[in-house]
Design a protein around this motif. Sequence first.
Motif, mmCIF file in Angstrom:
data_model
loop_
_atom_site.group_PDB
_atom_site.id
_atom_site.type_symbol
_atom_site.label_atom_id
_atom_site.label_comp_id
_atom_site.label_asym_id
_atom_site.label_seq_id
_atom_site.Cartn_x
_atom_site.Cartn_y
_atom_site.Cartn_z
ATOM 1 N N ILE A 66 0.844 -1.192 0.000
ATOM 2 C CA ILE A 66 0.000 0.000 0.000
ATOM 3 C C ILE A 66 0.881 1.246 0.000
ATOM 4 C CG2 ILE A 66 -1.740 1.328 1.248
ATOM 5 C CD1 ILE A 66 -2.720 -1.346 2.447
ATOM 6 N N GLU A 67 0.728 2.051 -1.012
ATOM 7 C CA GLU A 67 1.445 3.332 -1.119
ATOM 8 C C GLU A 67 0.480 4.447 -0.739
ATOM 9 O OE1 GLU A 67 4.513 4.221 -2.007
ATOM 10 O OE2 GLU A 67 5.349 2.539 -3.109
ATOM 11 N N GLU A 68 0.944 5.367 0.078
ATOM 12 C CA GLU A 68 0.160 6.563 0.345
ATOM 13 C C GLU A 68 0.543 7.604 -0.697
ATOM 14 O OE1 GLU A 68 0.725 7.868 4.367
ATOM 15 O OE2 GLU A 68 -0.933 6.633 5.054
ATOM 16 N N GLU A 69 -0.458 8.201 -1.311
ATOM 17 C CA GLU A 69 -0.209 9.224 -2.310
ATOM 18 C C GLU A 69 -0.871 10.521 -1.865
ATOM 19 O OE1 GLU A 69 -1.215 8.068 -6.286
ATOM 20 O OE2 GLU A 69 -0.393 6.048 -6.010
ATOM 21 N N TRP A 70 -0.125 11.614 -1.974
ATOM 22 C CA TRP A 70 -0.642 12.932 -1.638
ATOM 23 C C TRP A 70 -1.173 13.577 -2.918
ATOM 24 C CZ3 TRP A 70 -0.424 15.139 3.316
ATOM 25 C CH2 TRP A 70 0.199 14.346 4.272
ATOM 26 N N LEU A 75 -5.118 15.941 0.043
ATOM 27 C CA LEU A 75 -5.765 14.702 0.466
ATOM 28 C C LEU A 75 -4.796 13.527 0.287
ATOM 29 C CD1 LEU A 75 -8.531 13.569 1.404
ATOM 30 C CD2 LEU A 75 -9.020 13.117 -0.995
ATOM 31 N N VAL A 76 -4.802 12.612 1.243
ATOM 32 C CA VAL A 76 -3.950 11.427 1.168
ATOM 33 C C VAL A 76 -4.840 10.236 0.819
ATOM 34 C CG1 VAL A 76 -2.371 9.904 2.406
ATOM 35 C CG2 VAL A 76 -2.382 12.357 2.904
ATOM 36 N N VAL A 77 -4.461 9.507 -0.214
ATOM 37 C CA VAL A 77 -5.206 8.317 -0.616
ATOM 38 C C VAL A 77 -4.259 7.114 -0.626
ATOM 39 C CG1 VAL A 77 -6.909 9.573 -1.984
ATOM 40 C CG2 VAL A 77 -4.823 8.752 -3.074
ATOM 41 N N GLU A 78 -4.835 5.948 -0.472
ATOM 42 C CA GLU A 78 -4.049 4.719 -0.520
ATOM 43 C C GLU A 78 -4.147 4.108 -1.904
ATOM 44 O OE1 GLU A 78 -5.517 2.141 2.547
ATOM 45 O OE2 GLU A 78 -4.440 3.240 4.106
ATOM 46 N N SER A 79 -3.013 3.729 -2.425
ATOM 47 C CA SER A 79 -2.945 3.054 -3.708
ATOM 48 C C SER A 79 -2.421 1.646 -3.451
ATOM 49 C CB SER A 79 -2.012 3.826 -4.642
ATOM 50 O OG SER A 79 -1.860 3.130 -5.857
ATOM 51 N N ARG A 80 -3.226 0.665 -3.769
ATOM 52 C CA ARG A 80 -2.834 -0.729 -3.517
ATOM 53 C C ARG A 80 -2.113 -1.296 -4.731
ATOM 54 N NH1 ARG A 80 -5.205 -2.481 1.159
ATOM 55 N NH2 ARG A 80 -6.666 -0.959 1.994
ATOM 56 N N ILE A 86 6.960 -3.072 -2.432
ATOM 57 C CA ILE A 86 7.305 -2.602 -1.098
ATOM 58 C C ILE A 86 7.323 -1.078 -1.101
ATOM 59 C CG2 ILE A 86 9.070 -2.563 0.700
ATOM 60 C CD1 ILE A 86 9.907 -5.361 -0.224
ATOM 61 N N ALA A 87 6.372 -0.502 -0.398
ATOM 62 C CA ALA A 87 6.309 0.952 -0.255
ATOM 63 C C ALA A 87 7.522 1.424 0.543
ATOM 64 C CB ALA A 87 5.017 1.356 0.448
ATOM 65 N N LEU A 88 7.968 2.631 0.270
ATOM 66 C CA LEU A 88 9.163 3.151 0.931
ATOM 67 C C LEU A 88 9.012 3.240 2.448
ATOM 68 C CD1 LEU A 88 10.268 5.973 -1.527
ATOM 69 C CD2 LEU A 88 11.332 3.744 -1.161
ATOM 70 N N ASP A 89 7.805 3.552 2.916
ATOM 71 C CA ASP A 89 7.609 3.717 4.356
ATOM 72 C C ASP A 89 7.156 2.438 5.057
ATOM 73 O OD1 ASP A 89 5.064 3.647 3.285
ATOM 74 O OD2 ASP A 89 4.284 5.253 4.563
ATOM 75 N N ALA A 90 7.057 1.337 4.337
ATOM 76 C CA ALA A 90 6.577 0.086 4.924
ATOM 77 C C ALA A 90 7.406 -0.374 6.123
ATOM 78 C CB ALA A 90 6.493 -1.012 3.867
ATOM 79 N N PRO A 91 8.744 -0.352 6.062
ATOM 80 C CA PRO A 91 9.513 -0.771 7.241
ATOM 81 C C PRO A 91 9.228 0.096 8.471
ATOM 82 C CG PRO A 91 10.922 -0.796 5.318
ATOM 83 C CD PRO A 91 9.638 -0.139 4.905
#
Length: 120
Positions: A66-70, A75-80, A86-91
């Motif tokens: 899941i990537e969060e996109e601004w 507005l922040v939306v989730e892109s699956r 692997i999203a950059l902020d996942a860890p």
Amino acid sequence: MAATEASVRAQLDDLSLRVTHLADDIGRVSGAWARSDLASALANCQGLINTLTAVQDVAITRLAAIEEEWLEDGLVVESRRAPGHIALDAPDVVAGALRVSHLQAQRRVCGSPRIVEVVS
């Protein structure tokens, strides 16, 4: 019955409560158990740990995809994305959720998709 987010959350809450009670009960009664009974309990516990680790790996794999996109309006939306992405902020998210170091979380995030792929 089809699984829903609410039913899965309820199952996790119930399991957590049951494990807490089990830990209390084993602590009280296992002192008199025979060695073979303790070994059997140990093996059963490991089986549960292995199963729960597999459940964690699936959740980590899904979370990492899941990537969060601004958007321009803030507005922040989730892109699956596909499992394995692997999203950059996942860890960082996993480290906070599991209360582990960033390095340990990064290992789990990178390893989980491979494990889930092999098991699936």
